[in-house]
Design an enzyme around this catalytic site. Structure first.
Site, short mmCIF file in Angstrom:
data_model
loop_
_atom_site.label_atom_id
_atom_site.label_comp_id
_atom_site.label_asym_id
_atom_site.label_seq_id
_atom_site.Cartn_x
_atom_site.Cartn_y
_atom_site.Cartn_z
N GLY A 1 17.46 26.63 -6.55
CA GLY A 1 17.30 26.52 -7.99
C GLY A 1 18.12 25.36 -8.52
O GLY A 1 18.83 24.68 -7.77
N TYR B 1 15.44 25.22 -17.58
CA TYR B 1 16.05 26.03 -16.52
C TYR B 1 16.18 27.48 -16.96
O TYR B 1 15.79 28.40 -16.23
CB TYR B 1 17.43 25.45 -16.18
CG TYR B 1 18.26 26.28 -15.22
CD1 TYR B 1 18.04 26.21 -13.85
CD2 TYR B 1 19.28 27.10 -15.69
CE1 TYR B 1 18.80 26.97 -12.97
CE2 TYR B 1 20.05 27.85 -14.82
CZ TYR B 1 19.82 27.79 -13.47
OH TYR B 1 20.58 28.52 -12.60
N PRO C 1 24.16 35.23 -11.60
CA PRO C 1 25.54 34.79 -11.79
C PRO C 1 25.74 34.13 -13.16
O PRO C 1 24.81 33.57 -13.74
CB PRO C 1 25.75 33.76 -10.68
CG PRO C 1 24.62 33.96 -9.72
CD PRO C 1 23.48 34.45 -10.57
N VAL D 1 29.61 29.50 -11.93
CA VAL D 1 30.20 29.60 -10.59
C VAL D 1 30.77 28.24 -10.22
O VAL D 1 30.14 27.20 -10.44
CB VAL D 1 29.15 30.03 -9.54
CG1 VAL D 1 29.79 30.17 -8.16
CG2 VAL D 1 28.49 31.35 -9.95
#
Length: 264
Positions: free
Chosen positions: A90, A156, A186, A189
């Site tokens: 991704g 996105y 998530p 990160v």
């Protein structure tokens, strides 16, 4: 669930494919599953020089039509099937700045990479899972699917929202057929990809990276735990979810964001 299932997080004898598995979250997941005993296949556009040589690497650009079938054919020839599929690939190459900066190509690229790449790979590998009557698919999404950042990555976030919906629908279809499907979303990160994103975001805003990071944190409401996740934080959850200990869990979207999402 038996007592052995409740305590068993081992993956001995299992074959796992991790897309985007050579760096960041994908690498951490591959390492975690390998530690649990799984045979690991990783795929990415190219293999880095420091790649783990004990993993079977297959080069593939899954955003391109036909690459998923090519990858699945090679896997089926060499391994027969996969037991665990981690759709981790991704990202975004779209510019920051919102609606007016985005072209058809930007939207199409993000949808292909973040939605259609996992859809196509699922389609290519699911027949063998269904034939075996077992398997686990994990889709790595993002809290952007619920917290849109229009200034930074609108396509996105939209693609990840679609992935969440697709993942839930697929889980419902396959639950009675022995294949579990889950989503892991998530928050921020600490990876090389995140640093690159913040650099591009800073350039678009005309700010420093620290200033752009603060803008992002303000938009998502901050992280109550006070820090970004490490890739290993995501990998630990994935390692549990694909194990026999999670045998009755399917159709769930797990948020791993240090408390960022402000709703219950």
């Amino acid at each position: 669930m038996s007592n052995s299932q409740k305590t068993n997080t081992r993956l001995d004898g299992k074959i796992a494919l991790v897309t985007g598995g050579t760096k960041g979250i994908g690498k951490a997941i591959a390492d975690r599953l390998a530690d649990a005993g799984a045979t690991i296949i990783v795929t990415a556009r190219s293999q880095p020089a420091d790649a783990n040589q004990s993993y079977h690497f297959i080069a593939a650009d899954l955003a391109k039509v036909g690459e998923s079938d090519k990858l699945a054919n090679e896997i089926n020839e060499k391994f027969g099937k996969v037991d665990i599929l981690i759709n981790n690939i991704g990202g975004t190459s779209s510019p920051a700045g919102g609606f007016g900066t985005l072209t058809h190509e930007h939207w199409n690229n993000d949808l292909q990479l973040n939605l259609m790449a996992p859809v196509n790979l699922d389609r290519a590998l699911l027949p063998k899972m269904l034939e075996a009557g077992e398997g686990v698919i994990i889709h790595i999404s993002s809290i952007n699917s619920q917290l849109p950042l229009w200034e930074a990555n609108m396509p996105y976030g939209a693609a990840k929202a679609a992935l969440d919906n697709y993942s839930k629908g697929l889980s419902n279809e396959l639950a009675s057929k022995g294949v579990r499907v889950l989503t892991v979303s998530p928050g921020p990160v600490k990876t090389g990809a995140m640093q690159a994103f913040l650099g591009d975001f800073a350039n678009a805003l005309g700010k420093t990276i620290d200033e752009a990071t603060q803008v992002m944190m303000d938009k998502i409401g901050g992280i109550p735990m006070g820090k970004m996740a490490a890739p290993e934080d995501i990998a630990e959850l994935v390692g549990f979810l694909v194990s026999p200990a999670a045998a009755y869990i399917t159709g769930v979207n797990y948020i791993v964001d240090g408390g960022t999402i402000p709703v219950v």
